[in-house]
Scaffold this active site. Structure first.
Site, PDB file in Angstrom:
ATOM      1  N   ASP A 289       0.826  -1.198   0.000  1.00 37.22           N
ATOM      2  CA  ASP A 289       0.000   0.000   0.000  1.00 37.22           C
ATOM      3  C   ASP A 289       0.866   1.256   0.000  1.00 37.22           C
ATOM      4  O   ASP A 289       1.944   1.280   0.595  1.00 37.22           O
ATOM      5  CB  ASP A 289      -0.896  -0.008   1.251  1.00 37.22           C
ATOM      6  CG  ASP A 289      -2.075   0.934   1.114  1.00 37.22           C
ATOM      7  OD1 ASP A 289      -2.359   1.398  -0.007  1.00 37.22           O
ATOM      8  OD2 ASP A 289      -2.707   1.212   2.145  1.00 37.22           O
TER       9      ASP A 289
ATOM     10  N   ASN B 102     -10.074  -3.293  -7.207  1.00 30.69           N
ATOM     11  CA  ASN B 102      -9.288  -2.302  -7.945  1.00 30.69           C
ATOM     12  C   ASN B 102      -9.898  -1.935  -9.295  1.00 30.69           C
ATOM     13  O   ASN B 102      -9.524  -0.918  -9.890  1.00 30.69           O
ATOM     14  CB  ASN B 102      -7.849  -2.795  -8.158  1.00 30.69           C
ATOM     15  CG  ASN B 102      -7.010  -2.737  -6.903  1.00 30.69           C
ATOM     16  OD1 ASN B 102      -6.013  -3.445  -6.775  1.00 30.69           O
ATOM     17  ND2 ASN B 102      -7.397  -1.900  -5.941  1.00 30.69           N
TER      18      ASN B 102
END
Length: 246
Positions: free
Chosen positions: A27, A75
């Site tokens: 991340d 995503n």
């Protein structure tokens, strides 16, 4: 201040206590790029370099399994240009890395669903990783088009298709054989970068007793030193798996 040499930290590491399987929630690529006034894909490209460092150290330490959260089923909701760029980056980088994966005897594979992927794209990337499938060294999983909840549902569907009359005999231990990670040990350690404190639908079933390590370091800045820091923290812990050590 100069960055500490990772080889100095290696001397502090008890290699007899290293995790067998580590999962990485990579991340912070977007925030890393934003700090530099660059588009998100610039951060994703920088993140590839961090992944390479982790794999290199994994080989050096003789780790057995690494799983990288490369692209989640959620995503797809990102801007189309970013999604296309991510998919292209993954394929192009994989082409570049195949010779190194072969040289290091690394077995690479994708875990996830093919739903939503163009057929030709999936054929190309799956044929690339298939080149490594005679290798016998460290296993590197790319959780690609992956979602933990979907994996559990698909696993149960698979079990019911194969054993429709035996649902009442299913145990947690046996259920692992129907997941995308079948045949692999559950992760001992989950590392998440960028300071966020959640699993984000990553290896939900497998992480039931994984140790969690959260660092504020953004993924493109996560290097060998940062990984050793995580391993030092892990090896200092006492794992009980719900029990009690007297």
């Amino acid at each position: 201040m100069a960055k500490q040499d990772y080889k100095e930290l290696l001397n502090e590491l008890d290699r007899n206590k290293l995790p067998v399987h580590i999962g990485f929630i990579m991340d912070g690529n977007g925030r890393w790029a934003k700090k530099r006034n660059r588009p998100h894909l610039y951060g994703h490209r920088a993140g590839v370099k961090a992944l390479r460092q982790v794999v290199e150290l994994g080989v050096e330490l003789k780790l057995q399994y690494l799983t990288f959260y490369a692209f989640s089923t959620e995503n797809w909701s990102r801007p189309e240009s970013e999604v296309k760029g991510l998919l292209r980056l993954l394929k192009d980088q994989l082409k570049k890395e195949i010779p190194e994966l072969m040289e290091q005897n690394i077995y690479a594979q994708f875990i996830g669903t093919t739903v939503g992927l163009e057929e030709n794209y999936w054929k190309e990337v799956s044929s690339l990783v298939a080149q490594t499938h005679n290798n016998t060294g460290m296993v590197v999983n790319f959780a690609f088009n992956y979602g933990g909840r979907l994996e559990i549902i698909e696993g149960f569907k698979k079990f019911m298709t194969m054993h429709p009359e035996e649902w009442h005999k299913l145990t947690p231990e046996e259920f692992g054989n129907y997941l995308w990670t079948a045949g692999q040990p559950d992760p001992d350690l989950i590392i998440r970068t960028s300071g966020e404190k959640r699993l984000s639908n990553f290896l939900l079933w497998q992480s039931a007793y994984a140790e969690l390590y959260i660092t504020d370091t953004l993924w493109p800045d996560f290097d060998k030193v940062e990984l050793i820091k995580a391993l030092l923290d892990y090896t200092s812990r006492e794992r009980r798996f719900g029990g009690r050590n007297e």
